[in-house]
Design a protein around this motif. Structure first.
Motif, PDB file in Angstrom:
ATOM      1  N   ARG A  40       1.104 -16.375  51.863  1.00 24.92           N
ATOM      2  CA  ARG A  40       0.401 -15.650  52.921  1.00 24.92           C
ATOM      3  C   ARG A  40      -0.445 -16.636  53.717  1.00 24.92           C
ATOM      4  O   ARG A  40      -1.081 -17.520  53.153  1.00 24.92           O
ATOM      5  CB  ARG A  40      -0.487 -14.543  52.358  1.00 24.92           C
ATOM      6  N   GLN A  42      -3.544 -16.979  56.628  1.00 21.98           N
ATOM      7  CA  GLN A  42      -4.668 -16.285  57.259  1.00 21.98           C
ATOM      8  C   GLN A  42      -5.085 -17.124  58.471  1.00 21.98           C
ATOM      9  O   GLN A  42      -5.871 -18.044  58.367  1.00 21.98           O
ATOM     10  CB  GLN A  42      -5.815 -16.124  56.269  1.00 21.98           C
ATOM     11  N   GLY A  90      -2.049  -7.593  58.180  1.00 20.29           N
ATOM     12  CA  GLY A  90      -3.430  -7.133  58.230  1.00 20.29           C
ATOM     13  C   GLY A  90      -4.354  -8.164  58.840  1.00 20.29           C
ATOM     14  O   GLY A  90      -3.907  -9.151  59.435  1.00 20.29           O
ATOM     15  N   THR A  91      -5.649  -7.919  58.698  1.00 23.63           N
ATOM     16  CA  THR A  91      -6.674  -8.839  59.186  1.00 23.63           C
ATOM     17  C   THR A  91      -7.675  -9.101  58.064  1.00 23.63           C
ATOM     18  O   THR A  91      -7.730  -8.361  57.073  1.00 23.63           O
ATOM     19  CB  THR A  91      -7.408  -8.271  60.405  1.00 23.63           C
ATOM     20  N   SER A  92      -8.467 -10.153  58.232  1.00 25.87           N
ATOM     21  CA  SER A  92      -9.437 -10.522  57.203  1.00 25.87           C
ATOM     22  C   SER A  92     -10.542 -11.373  57.822  1.00 25.87           C
ATOM     23  O   SER A  92     -10.478 -11.726  59.005  1.00 25.87           O
ATOM     24  CB  SER A  92      -8.744 -11.289  56.074  1.00 25.87           C
ATOM     25  N   ARG A  93     -11.533 -11.681  57.023  1.00 30.47           N
ATOM     26  CA  ARG A  93     -12.572 -12.647  57.387  1.00 30.47           C
ATOM     27  C   ARG A  93     -12.372 -13.867  56.504  1.00 30.47           C
ATOM     28  O   ARG A  93     -12.207 -13.746  55.286  1.00 30.47           O
ATOM     29  CB  ARG A  93     -13.965 -12.069  57.172  1.00 30.47           C
ATOM     30  N   VAL A  94     -12.380 -15.039  57.101  1.00 32.06           N
ATOM     31  CA  VAL A  94     -12.107 -16.256  56.345  1.00 32.06           C
ATOM     32  C   VAL A  94     -13.145 -17.322  56.659  1.00 32.06           C
ATOM     33  O   VAL A  94     -13.762 -17.328  57.724  1.00 32.06           O
ATOM     34  CB  VAL A  94     -10.699 -16.808  56.649  1.00 32.06           C
ATOM     35  N   SER A 103     -12.861 -14.204  62.065  1.00 29.83           N
ATOM     36  CA  SER A 103     -11.801 -13.225  61.835  1.00 29.83           C
ATOM     37  C   SER A 103     -10.445 -13.938  61.801  1.00 29.83           C
ATOM     38  O   SER A 103     -10.257 -14.980  62.438  1.00 29.83           O
ATOM     39  CB  SER A 103     -11.805 -12.168  62.940  1.00 29.83           C
ATOM     40  N   ASP A 106      -3.561 -11.948  59.051  1.00 28.10           N
ATOM     41  CA  ASP A 106      -2.797 -12.284  57.856  1.00 28.10           C
ATOM     42  C   ASP A 106      -1.301 -12.135  58.135  1.00 28.10           C
ATOM     43  O   ASP A 106      -0.854 -11.103  58.648  1.00 28.10           O
ATOM     44  CB  ASP A 106      -3.186 -11.357  56.706  1.00 28.10           C
ATOM     45  N   ASP A 361     -11.143 -20.389  48.720  1.00 30.27           N
ATOM     46  CA  ASP A 361     -10.479 -19.379  49.536  1.00 30.27           C
ATOM     47  C   ASP A 361     -10.581 -19.690  51.033  1.00 30.27           C
ATOM     48  O   ASP A 361     -10.117 -18.893  51.854  1.00 30.27           O
ATOM     49  CB  ASP A 361     -11.086 -18.003  49.264  1.00 30.27           C
TER      50      ASP A 361
END
Length: 470
Positions: A40, A42, A90-94, A103, A106, A361
């Motif tokens: 995956r 991001q 999807g989306t995430s905070r990294v 932001s 993914d 991460d």
């Protein structure tokens, strides 16, 4: 640590295959191994915190390699591009490798464009790139705005110590002309010569990126800074073509933290750059080898910045890994491909002495490109300050770190500024040499944050048990 000008005349530079200090240089520049795609990705939507990008592609959308993932953000932001084909999930905070939290989109790769087995980065010999210099010969200063947009559209950006905010520097150059392009091949760690290796393997291509920046900014002076004592054959093609192009290849005694832009501008050009400010304030554009190569690939090959080079030092095994990873790769999976366990270790970015930790991460991007995987250790308790003065004597910018820590304990920003707070480049040398193990760098950073907030109290530092008031 360097207390003098680090410039060395070419006639004085030793040309032996060994540097003057530190680990021996390899006879050949190592290849950078291209990593497999992670399960995956991001992909960050911006290079620093701010409003989320608008009109993102919804989950379930299929994307092709290099496709934009959202509408363009603020004018200074690069485009967010899919490093490979796949499906948005999807989306995430990294966290990025420079510490910013942003932001991200993914993506699950479909592995249709996975690297070939054993593929190395820029494996073509350097002389094969010579013709690419001609591709940037026709541009001039009137093209700068167009090229900023072109670089942004190609996802090209850099925001790290050796190459501070590339796109921001170019935007500033539209309003405030630069007369010097400075490309640094210096590396903070002698066990992690990433910039030197990139230049050795693709020197002429890197030079094309440097020359493009010089023509776009109409800079009259172009300098490529190399480490004194580096093997002559590493940079022979670069030196030959640089001489033809009128570019100065300047050997420098690489005493840490000489590679910091504030130090370089002062030692090479006699210009005073306040830490954290754009080098264009002093009429200079500063880039490292990785940034110059990203610019060159966009200009000569129409390649977007979908992968970045990284050096990872495994302090447990003593091995340095030189790799290329897709933008958006989770660091944990990058470490796994290097046979480095992310469990039970501390990961630092940039120089070890910077004391900047990053999460396993975090994701790969245009931030810092050097990482240290270190065993966790218990901090040594601090003793009272013995007024030895080692911190001030070792400071390359003449800050009085012990005094600034005391100012931090008092919450006195004005006193800290009198003692040199604004000149600190956060190199960490003061904390390293302190026999009392005082949290000098932590105190300086806390007081800087206090100055930015404009308030007057630092409970996290003032209420600590260690420090000058002990």
């Amino acid at each position: 640590m360097a207390k003098h000008s680090a410039y060395v005349k070419s006639t004085d530079v030793p040309q032996s295959p060994e540097p003057q200090s530190g680990p021996a240089w390899p006879s050949q520049a190592p290849a950078l191994r291209v990593l497999e795609l992670p399960t995956r990705l991001q992909v960050p939507l911006s290079m620093r915190p701010g409003p989320a990008a608008t009109a993102q592609k919804p989950p379930g959308s299929r994307v092709d390699r290099g496709e934009q993932l959202c509408d363009p953000g603020p004018e200074i932001s690069p485009a967010a591009l899919a490093p490979t084909s796949g499906r948005i999930v999807g989306t995430s905070r990294v966290q990025l490798l420079n510490g910013h939290v942003v932001s991200a989109v993914d993506i699950e790769p479909d592995f249709e464009d996975r690297p070939a087995a054993g593929e190395s980065h820029d494996a073509v010999r350097a002389h094969a790139h010579e013709q690419e210099l001609e591709a940037v010969a026709h541009v001039d200063g009137s093209d700068l705005a167009h090229w900023i947009d072109r670089l942004r559209d190609a996802g090209v950006w850099a925001e790290r110590t050796g190459s501070p905010d590339l796109i921001g520097q170019l935007y500033r150059a539209l309003r405030q002309p630069a007369d010097t392009i400075l490309c640094t091949l210096l590396d903070d760690e002698p066990t992690m010569r990433l910039n030197g290796i990139l230049a050795a393997r693709s020197g002429p291509l890197m030079l094309a990126g440097v020359m493009l920046l010089a023509r776009l900014t109409e800079a009259k002076q172009v300098m490529i800074v190399v480490e004194a004592g580096s093997p002559g054959k590493w940079h022979a093609p670069l030196r030959r073509l640089a001489r033809k192009a009128g570019v100065d290849v300047v050997p420098v005694l690489n005493d840490y933290p000489e590679s910091h832009p504030t130090m370089l501008l002062h030692s090479l050009l006699g210009r005073r750059l306040k830490p954290g400010r754009s080098p264009v304030e002093q009429k200079t554009v500063v880039v490292d080898a990785a940034a110059a190569l990203a610019v060159a690939r966009c200009a000569t090959r129409q390649q977007s910045m979908l992968r970045v080079p990284i050096a990872i030092r495994d302090h447990i095994s003593g091995i340095t890994h030189y790799i290329v990873a897709p933008v958006g790769s989770p660091l944990r999976q990058v470490l796994e491909q290097c046979d480095v366990s992310a469990d039970g270790i501390t990961i630092r970015r940039g120089s070890v002495l910077h004391e900047n930790e990053v999460s396993a991460d975090a994701v790969v991007s245009g931030g810092e490109l050097t990482l240290h995987a270190m065993p966790r250790h218990t901090p040594t308790p601090a003793d009272p300050c013995i007024r030895c003065g080692w911190c001030a004597e070792s400071c390359p910018t003449r800050v009085q770190p012990a005094g600034v820590l005391e100012a931090a304990q008092r919450g006195d920003v004005e006193l800290g500024q009198v003692l040199g707070l604004d000149a600190c480049i956060e190199c960490g040398v003061c904390s390293y040499v302190c026999p009392s193990h005082l949290p000098l760098l932590a105190g300086i950073r806390a007081l800087k944050s206090e100055a930015e907030r404009g308030t007057s109290r630092l409970p996290s530092v003032q209420e600590g048990k260690s420090g000058l008031s002990a």
